[in-house]
Design a protein around this motif. Structure first.
Motif: not given
Length: 733
Positions: A673-690
């Motif tokens: 949850g924290t990582l998703w907030q961080l990625f959104d803050a720096v403008g990165l699109t997150a994709v969950a694998e597996g």
């Protein structure tokens, strides 16, 4: 400048030759002026040079100026004061400083490793030519009488000083490379003219027949015209000397030629009879010459001995680290095996050393290699042999077998300590192989064994060591066979591509597809990428394989009905990113497929986050061309969040281990949850694998994840099976 010398000689020499009476004294002013010009030009050569060569040209310039001032004093008394100039006089001090300063200057320019040899050569030649001059002319002048012994000594100082000076100049010419020999030949021409005029001046002065402006004065005119030309040439291009330390045949024979001539003249006098024999004035220089020849021989033997030791050391040692080289290592290994002594080899190869050279430069790489050499010496001392075999490969030959694995582990830990290179603190690691001679073992077999052990350490994850086992030979043979078959498969374009969808977790609309390379071995069947990709990297095939997969994936994707609304993701190796031509190859492949760059995403492992080198520069160039970049398997490598803000990426793919743990580990859920907030803050699109089931999908949606990839959303396969219904295509993210 050569034309100027010719002009001076063409105009000046006839004036001297044809002048007579008082008018001839004015030619002395021309010589003074030319000496001052030569001093200026030699001073310019000094400003152009560096080190001892600069000091040498400065001394020659000072000698020319001293001669010019002394000659001006002589001319002033004759022309202005109309006074007889006594001999010796103040002018002679200026004259005699020229050979003294000139000889010292040439001595400094020569840069000989043993300047004593040069000095002895000059003294041998000087004493020999004194004997020749005494026998031919000077004895008769002396017997005729001179004003005083001091006047005779001064008059003889002219030719002797010039002879020493000319000898050193000839030695320097023999040592100068082709491009700079013209400079020294001009100096020799000038010194020959100086010596001739000084010799005739001494004879005429002793006989009381000298007058200013007589034809013999032309030698001084020649001397300074040639010295000025030499200085001018040296100010344009410096002389280059041979620094091998090896004397040429001309250098060796030069001092013996005049001494042999002196001995021949003395012997001829004795054989001629008529009361002429070898007197004291000849015997003393001949005896001194013989002593100096003995000293020269001793100096040569000492120099050759020192040179031989240095050459032997250079033949067996690495110039960068000071360690032994491959020749020393091989010789001592074969000697130990032939003697039947127990022996072992520790073979080290630095991990990813090429990245240090590429990112920090080769000077920093050399600094790292020197530090590695120092740490190797600290861990393995005599009688062990520590050698650098080449590049970033090192070996230790030791007879101390007990505790060798522990010492190797200690060495690897020491190598991993931070060090300073290129103004930055870096950490290095190495992979080591250990092989022990078990009974009679050929040297070549032992070297192969330790190579295999080192490669086994690389496969174990690097920064470790492996002890050779016979089973490694079978693995090595399989590796060689595998490399050959993979190389043939790449050449035949026998690899194919499958695609796995990247879809929205809520509506399951396909946002993109990831291209995955597949290889069906003729005998073994399907070979997993985690097996053949490392083989391709070790065999330097990854560039060809990667471009083959990229071009094939782009061609199939461009023909797919769902392509307009999605993107294609392709994995690339960090080794591909080290190739400066890679961005151009990608652009050409996109143009060939007819796809816009934004529809291509290149996936790199997160380990490149820690490498601010060519990899980062290549990714920046790719993004500048419109291609997007994804960080693959985030969380398995360095996991350095501090790199994210400056890493040129658009997408982050969270590794499957985080996804698998969220159902049973609350901490993993909070981290995601924290990582998703961080990625959104720096403008990165997150994709969950597996993603493998609906429960994981639901939890990821709850955490704010919108895109995912995994067997639950679609297995790898042909593109036609990836998107049966084009209506399920989603917008490009």
């Amino acid at each position: 400048m050569i034309a100027l010398v010719v002009l001076c000689l063409t105009i000046g020499l006839p004036v001297i030759a044809l002048s007579g009476g008082p008018a001839a004294s004015y030619t002395q002013l021309g010589s003074s002026a030319l000496a001052c010009v030569a001093a200026v030009l030699c001073g310019a050569a000094a400003r152009r040079a560096a080190g001892s060569v600069r000091g040498g040209w400065a001394l020659i310039a000072a000698g020319c100026l001293s001669w010019g001032v002394g000659n001006f004093y002589w001319s002033w008394n004759e022309l202005a004061v109309h006074a007889e100039v006594l001999f010796p006089s103040v002018a002679d001090a200026g004259y005699l400083l020229f050979p003294l300063l000139g000889a010292a200057g040439l001595w400094m320019i020569s840069g000989w490793s043993s300047r004593l040899t040069v000095l002895l050569d000059g003294m041998i030649a000087g004493s020999a030519l004194f004997v020749v001059g005494w026998a031919l002319t000077v004895r008769s002048v002396w017997q005729a009488g001179a004003d005083s012994p001091f006047a005779f000594v001064v008059s003889m100082a002219y030719p002797i000083g010039d002879i020493v000076l000319a000898t050193i100049a000839v030695l320097l010419a023999a040592r100068t490379r082709r491009g700079g020999r013209g400079i020294v030949l001009l100096l020799i021409l000038g010194l020959a003219g100086m010596t001739t005029s000084d010799m005739l001046f001494a004879l005429d002065t002793s006989a009381g027949t000298y007058y200013s402006g007589q034809p013999s004065d032309a030698g001084w005119f020649i001397a300074f015209a040639a010295c000025g030309a030499a200085g001018w040439l040296a100010s344009r291009r410096p002389m280059v000397l041979n620094d091998t330390g090896l004397a040429t045949r001309r250098q060796i024979m030069l001092p013996y030629v005049p001494f042999g001539l002196a001995v021949a003249v003395a012997a001829g006098q004795t054989l001629a009879g008529a009361g002429i024999g070898v007197d004291t004035a000849e015997a003393v220089p001949l005896l001194a010459g013989m002593v100096m020849i003995l000293l020269r021989q001793q100096s040569t033997l000492l120099h050759n001995s020192t040179l031989g030791s240095r050459l032997r050391h250079q033949a067996y040692h690495d110039p960068l680290t000071g360690l032994g080289n491959r020749a020393l290592y091989t010789e001592r290994l074969e000697s130990a095996l032939a003697a039947g002594r127990p022996v072992a080899i520790v073979y080290l190869d630095l991990d990813d050393f090429k990245m240090i050279n590429d990112s920090l430069g080769h000077d920093a790489g050399d600094s790292v290699l020197r530090t590695v050499g120092d740490r190797l010496r600290a861990c393995f001392a005599e009688p062990d042999t520590v050698a650098r075999l080449g590049g970033d490969e090192f070996a230790v030959l030791t007879g101390r077998i007990d505790g060798l694995p522990e010492r190797t582990q200690k060495l690897l830990a020491g190598l991993h300590e931070p060090l300073l290179a290129g103004g930055r603190t870096v950490q290095i690691s190495a992979s080591a192989g250990i092989a022990i001679a078990d009974g009679p073992t050929p040297a070549e077999d032992l070297r192969k064994n330790v190579d295999l052990a080192m490669y086994a350490a690389k496969e174990q994850g690097k920064n470790t060591y492996a002890l050779f086992e016979p089973a490694m030979r079978q693995g090595f043979d399989r590796e060689l066979m595998f490399r050959g078959e993979l190389r043939q498969a790449v050449a035949d374009e026998a690899l194919h591509v499958v695609f796995q969808p990247i879809a929205g977790l809520g509506d399951r609309r396909v946002a993109g597809v990831e291209a995955l390379a597949r290889w069906s071995h003729p005998q073994l069947g399907p070979v997993p990428p985690e097996v053949f990709i490392p083989v391709a990297e070790r065999a330097s095939l990854i560039g060809e394989l990667g471009m083959l997969v990229l071009r094939r994936a782009l061609a199939e994707f461009a023909a797919w009905p769902g392509a307009p609304g999605t993107y294609l993701s392709v994995n690339v190796s960090p080794l591909q990113l080290l190739d400066p031509q890679f961005p151009g190859q990608v652009a050409a492949a996109l143009a060939e497929a007819g796809l816009p760059p934004r529809q291509l995403v290149l996936e790199v492992t997160e380990n490149v986050l820690a490498d601010e080198s060519e990899v980062i520069g290549t990714l920046t160039r790719l993004r500048a061309g419109g291609v997007r970049v994804a960080i693959d398997d985030f969380g398995t490598g360095y996991a350095s969040l501090r790199y994210l803000h400056r890493f040129p990426a658009d997408i982050v793919k969270i590794d499957r281990t985080y996804v698998h743990e969220i159902a049973r580990d609350p901490a993993a859920k909070r981290i995601l949850g924290t990582l998703w907030q961080l990625f959104d803050a720096v403008g990165l699109t997150a994709v969950a694998e597996g993603i493998e089931d609906e429960a994981q999908t639901a939890m990821l949606i709850e955490l704010g994840c919108s895109l995912g990839q995994g067997y639950h959303l679609g297995r790898p396969g042909p593109l036609a099976a990836t998107l049966p219904d084009p209506a399920t295509v989603g917008p490009v993210r």
